[in-house]
Motif scaffolding. Structure first.
Motif, PDB file in Angstrom:
ATOM      1  N   SER A   1      45.468  27.729  33.868  1.00 64.59           N
ATOM      2  CA  SER A   1      46.757  27.318  34.424  1.00 64.59           C
ATOM      3  C   SER A   1      47.073  28.050  35.724  1.00 64.59           C
ATOM      4  N   ARG A   2      46.274  29.032  36.081  1.00 67.16           N
ATOM      5  CA  ARG A   2      46.516  29.836  37.275  1.00 67.16           C
ATOM      6  C   ARG A   2      45.184  30.312  37.831  1.00 67.16           C
ATOM      7  N   GLY A   3      45.225  30.854  39.034  1.00 69.58           N
ATOM      8  CA  GLY A   3      44.042  31.452  39.614  1.00 69.58           C
ATOM      9  C   GLY A   3      44.077  32.959  39.445  1.00 69.58           C
ATOM     10  N   ALA A   4      42.964  33.606  39.721  1.00 67.33           N
ATOM     11  CA  ALA A   4      42.892  35.059  39.591  1.00 67.33           C
ATOM     12  C   ALA A   4      42.537  35.727  40.908  1.00 67.33           C
ATOM     13  N   SER A   5      42.600  34.966  41.992  1.00 62.53           N
ATOM     14  CA  SER A   5      42.251  35.529  43.295  1.00 62.53           C
ATOM     15  C   SER A   5      43.375  36.426  43.796  1.00 62.53           C
ATOM     16  N   THR A   6      43.027  37.615  44.213  1.00 61.20           N
ATOM     17  CA  THR A   6      43.997  38.523  44.808  1.00 61.20           C
ATOM     18  C   THR A   6      44.145  38.201  46.300  1.00 61.20           C
ATOM     19  N   ILE A   7      45.128  38.832  46.937  1.00 62.44           N
ATOM     20  CA  ILE A   7      45.289  38.657  48.379  1.00 62.44           C
ATOM     21  C   ILE A   7      44.062  39.169  49.115  1.00 62.44           C
TER      22      ILE A   7
ATOM     23  N   TRP B   1      41.817  42.800  37.377  1.00 68.18           N
ATOM     24  CA  TRP B   1      41.001  42.566  36.184  1.00 68.18           C
ATOM     25  C   TRP B   1      41.836  42.010  35.031  1.00 68.18           C
ATOM     26  N   LYS B   2      43.075  42.438  34.927  1.00 72.31           N
ATOM     27  CA  LYS B   2      43.930  41.927  33.856  1.00 72.31           C
ATOM     28  C   LYS B   2      44.155  40.432  34.019  1.00 72.31           C
ATOM     29  N   GLN B   3      44.474  40.006  35.239  1.00 72.94           N
ATOM     30  CA  GLN B   3      44.702  38.589  35.501  1.00 72.94           C
ATOM     31  C   GLN B   3      43.418  37.788  35.294  1.00 72.94           C
ATOM     32  N   MET B   4      42.304  38.361  35.698  1.00 73.13           N
ATOM     33  CA  MET B   4      41.017  37.688  35.515  1.00 73.13           C
ATOM     34  C   MET B   4      40.708  37.520  34.033  1.00 73.13           C
TER      35      MET B   4
END
Length: 242
Positions: free
Chosen positions: A117-123, A100-103
């Protein structure tokens, strides 16, 4: 005709009225949708808990000869495991499928600049996508990722999710999984990868069709160097769930 769909015969007994064909059709469609949307994915995920995927949608969609050899996590270099966690999902052992933080960071970038600049998809999200969905970006696909990711996190241990991811991720044209990637790019098995080689494989994951781990561009090599540096300083908690 009563409000419950019954009618009374001359002797006073009740006779159940037949359902209309449209009602039967809608009921069958509802059950079919429930099966496809819930029962089928759960059954497949439980199958993958014990056995490897035979093929994924991405493998079928790509028009190239396929190299794919599923191996257990113990047969994959710890350096590659660490490189992928460092570069793709540093909160893998902590989150429940969603970072959630990255999202939130990505959402703020979208609001202020119109792009991220980045994605928020987890593994976990990427594993769900690779196992069940198609590769092109769309709101529908991203929406479907949510329940599938929750199913994965609920039904599989973290270790198995990572093992699946490392075996079905695309590392080049027609190259799927760590074992095939190690052989294709470095002529060795996945367990024998060095830290530098592992970092180069992790560096191509965002765009494996345009990046080459065996013959890296300057950008790919720079990214690999960054990943190698991050591995050296990463806390052990990063892979504590494995």
């Amino acid at each position: 005709m009563s409000r419950q769909g019954t009618k009374t015969d001359r002797s006073g007994g009740k006779v159940i009225a037949r359902r209309k064909p449209i009602q039967l059709l809608l009921r069958r469609l509802l059950w079919a949708g429930l099966f496809v949307g819930l029962v089928f994915p759960v059954a497949v995920i439980l199958f993958y808990r014990l056995l490897p995927p035979l093929v994924t949608p991405l493998m079928l969609l790509r028009d190239a000869p396929m190299q794919y050899d599923f191996v257990e996590l113990e047969l994959i270099s710890p350096s590659l495991i660490q490189a992928v966690l460092v570069s793709e999902d540093q909160q893998f052992c902590e989150h429940n499928g969603f970072d959630w933080k990255q999202m939130g960071i990505v959402w703020d970038e979208l609001l202020h600049t119109g792009s991220a600049s980045r994605g928020a998809s987890t593994i976990s999200m990427q594993t769900a996508k690779n196992l069940f969905l198609w590769p092109s970006r769309s709101k529908v696909r991203k929406l479907l990722e949510v329940p599938l990711t929750l199913m994965l996190e609920t039904l599989l241990p973290k270790r198995r999710i990572l093992e699946l991811y490392l075996n079905i991720a695309e590392f080049g044209e027609g190259v799927y999984g760590a074992e095939a990637a190690a052989r294709a790019h470095f002529n060795r098995d996945a367990k024998g990868l060095t830290r530098g080689q592992a970092a180069r494989l992790a560096a191509v994951l965002p765009n494996p069709l345009e990046r080459n781990a065996g013959s890296p561009s300057r950008n790919v090599q720079n990214r690999a160097n960054q990943i190698s540096g991050q591995i050296r300083i990463a806390p052990a908690a990063l892979w504590s769930c494995l």
